[in-house]
Design a protein around this motif. Sequence first.
Motif, short mmCIF file in Angstrom:
data_model
loop_
_atom_site.label_atom_id
_atom_site.label_comp_id
_atom_site.label_asym_id
_atom_site.label_seq_id
_atom_site.Cartn_x
_atom_site.Cartn_y
_atom_site.Cartn_z
N ALA A 31 1.70 11.27 -44.68
CA ALA A 31 1.96 11.29 -43.24
C ALA A 31 0.97 10.42 -42.47
O ALA A 31 1.37 9.64 -41.60
N ILE A 35 1.90 6.80 -40.25
CA ILE A 35 1.71 6.66 -38.81
C ILE A 35 0.63 5.61 -38.50
O ILE A 35 0.68 4.92 -37.49
N ASP A 138 8.81 23.65 -30.11
CA ASP A 138 8.55 22.36 -30.76
C ASP A 138 8.80 22.53 -32.26
O ASP A 138 8.45 23.58 -32.83
N LEU A 139 9.41 21.56 -32.89
CA LEU A 139 9.80 21.73 -34.30
C LEU A 139 8.62 22.10 -35.18
O LEU A 139 8.68 23.04 -35.97
N ALA A 140 7.52 21.36 -35.03
CA ALA A 140 6.37 21.64 -35.89
C ALA A 140 5.76 23.00 -35.57
O ALA A 140 5.34 23.74 -36.47
N GLU A 141 5.72 23.36 -34.28
CA GLU A 141 5.20 24.67 -33.90
C GLU A 141 6.09 25.78 -34.44
O GLU A 141 5.62 26.85 -34.82
N LEU A 155 -0.85 16.66 -32.89
CA LEU A 155 0.52 16.24 -32.55
C LEU A 155 1.56 16.93 -33.42
O LEU A 155 2.61 17.34 -32.94
N VAL A 156 1.28 17.03 -34.69
CA VAL A 156 2.23 17.58 -35.66
C VAL A 156 1.58 18.76 -36.36
O VAL A 156 1.05 18.62 -37.47
N ASN A 162 5.48 19.64 -46.37
CA ASN A 162 6.47 18.60 -46.65
C ASN A 162 7.87 19.17 -46.44
O ASN A 162 8.06 20.36 -46.20
N SER A 229 9.25 14.63 -27.36
CA SER A 229 10.24 13.87 -28.11
C SER A 229 11.58 14.56 -28.26
O SER A 229 12.62 13.92 -28.24
N THR A 271 2.58 8.70 -31.33
CA THR A 271 3.69 8.62 -32.28
C THR A 271 4.01 7.17 -32.63
O THR A 271 5.00 6.91 -33.29
#
Lengths: 474, 213
Positions: A31, A35, A138-141, A155-156, A162, A229, A271
Amino acid sequence: MSGTYLGMPSFPEAAREAVHDPTLRGNLRHATHTIRDKRARAVAELDDWARLREAGKRIKDHTLRYLDRYLVRVEEAVTAAGGTVHWAADAEEANRIVADLVKATGESEVVKVKSMATQETGLNEALEAEGIRAYETDLAELIVQLGGDRPSHILVPAIHRNRGEIRDIFRSEMGEWGRPAPEGLTDTPAELAEAARLHLREKFLRARVGISGANFMVAETGTLVVVESEGNGRMCLTLPETLISVVGIEKIVPTWRDLEVFLQTLPRSSTAERMNPYTSMWTGTTDGDGPRTFHLVLLDNGRTDTLADEVGRQALRCIRCSACLNVCPVYERAGGHAYGSVYPGPIGAILSPQLRGTGSEIDASLPYASSLCGACYEVCPVAIDIPEVLVHLREKVADQGGKGHRLEGVAMRTATWLLDHPAALNAGERLASRTRKLHPKRLPGPGAREWTNSRDLPAMPPEPFRDWWKKNHA
Amino acid sequence: MTSPSSSRDRVLGRVRRALAEAPEAPEVTRDYLVTHTPDDPATVLDLLHENLVDYRAGVHRGTRQGLPSLIGRLLADHGARSVVVPPGLPGAWLAGSDARRRYDDPPLTPAELDSADAVVTGCALAVAETGTVVLDAGPGQGRRALTLVPDLHICVVDVLGQVVASLPQALPRLDPTRPTTWISGPSATSDIELDRVEGVHGPRTLEVVLVAD
């Protein structure tokens, strides 16, 4: 800061586990390298990057220098635009204010936009204790929340997971929180994103209270800015009747125009995009559009202590882009959890010990969680000299004589005595040479043991240098 | 719990004490570029087009006269049978579509918005260097939720009056008192292995129509 991380072991101890976890190291390497290269390309598109960086730095320094004025200004502007402003001296007070505001609406659930400030205060746990369920959107949260996990990146927050691990978490946990994962969910990112869309949509549509942070607050207009995003931010900021934003006092920029700098530097640093998909700006409340009630909670929680340190205060320029995490060789290997804070990586190593003080083992060890290579400073879009602050904080930790530094103190005092007593030094050196077969390869004791875990001690020469010199050059 | 006013005094007092010895801040410099793009409308428009496409928005160029049939075709291509119509949208724009109109008067509930297939709007501004359209809830755009919940957003940009090259050119043209949404491509996420994937909570399809006369 939150009690979540109380009792964390020191950084080297926490990092050891991560360094030996091949899946975690693989996830992080993949990751951060992805980035890193993209960011470099996004930044290279702008010829004036260095000037934008300098402007961002100066705008933030100026704001911090006159922070009292700008705070009063933002309060006036938000109030004039129909919002209500609250002040929270610490995490507990912020959580109390938010819980009371939610209770006053009669609701027992809230939807949340990813917010570092509310992670820092441990808001979700505080709300839970009051019988209020907070849904991270948030997706990651969401991945972190469903997995009963802790965030490991600014951020993530689920960067340590994975796609296969994410699929497993969705399959086993989504049903506990609402709509279960679709049958036959695979690990393709598009399907995982679709599963999150379906799972959260019902929550967005019925939500009456939204909770957010903000990336920027504009003092002259009272405008708040959220950069995101996925559109979960827009959902939380737009659909509920009540919006509560918890924002650190350092998030102010003086003027509307100042956004032209940060909206160029933040997405590219964060990002690696020219612009993130969605940016929302709102000023108080607007009739017939979005929440009818807006509360702004201004959070101190250690920021004024940081502000009082003339070297350390530059950490308050941070716009939470996380570029410093993505380039850090220590972060890449140790992972975010080892930092024992919602702020991991190089910025966390200077922010957490300043916000929380250096009383605990983890906070006293964080200024040492760096090789001082300087890559973090290179990429920082507001030019925070992280190595400078790290060294400054090391001095402070050493001065306070905490655990580890008592030993350093003993060593320094012993050295001073020996250098003042040459006969003792001579005798000691000879003794050391003659007993060298008996010397261990690893040192005992905290600090020293860690150092020799991954390297052998240098071999002791057969005779002291001064004896050798006398013999050969006298 | 301390009373709100005393926390205010406490925080402001701490800020002032922290800064008591601080030197004056250096002046803010603004020697960065106002734009990175040559001052030529065709170049700026091409850049907008290119950057929108780069972030997976559909881009279409057309004339005002051809707009109804273009919008009608886009709605039909995506199988949209209902379309949200914001207040102030020129009636002619939808003349080429037989999709069911959903007017926001009285305001549509979130569930009603969720059952609509598409929304058609104008915009306040488009920014070429970032591939962004900006909505400010003005006429033909409606409140923010209208462009958020339906899965297809068709956004019409007036090339002659609404395109700027850069962010420093965009901000002075916007009114901070209005709620503003900056949209750069469809909803996306980088949350799985820091790789960008399109399509999470916002509209998964964004079609931008650049109207040139």
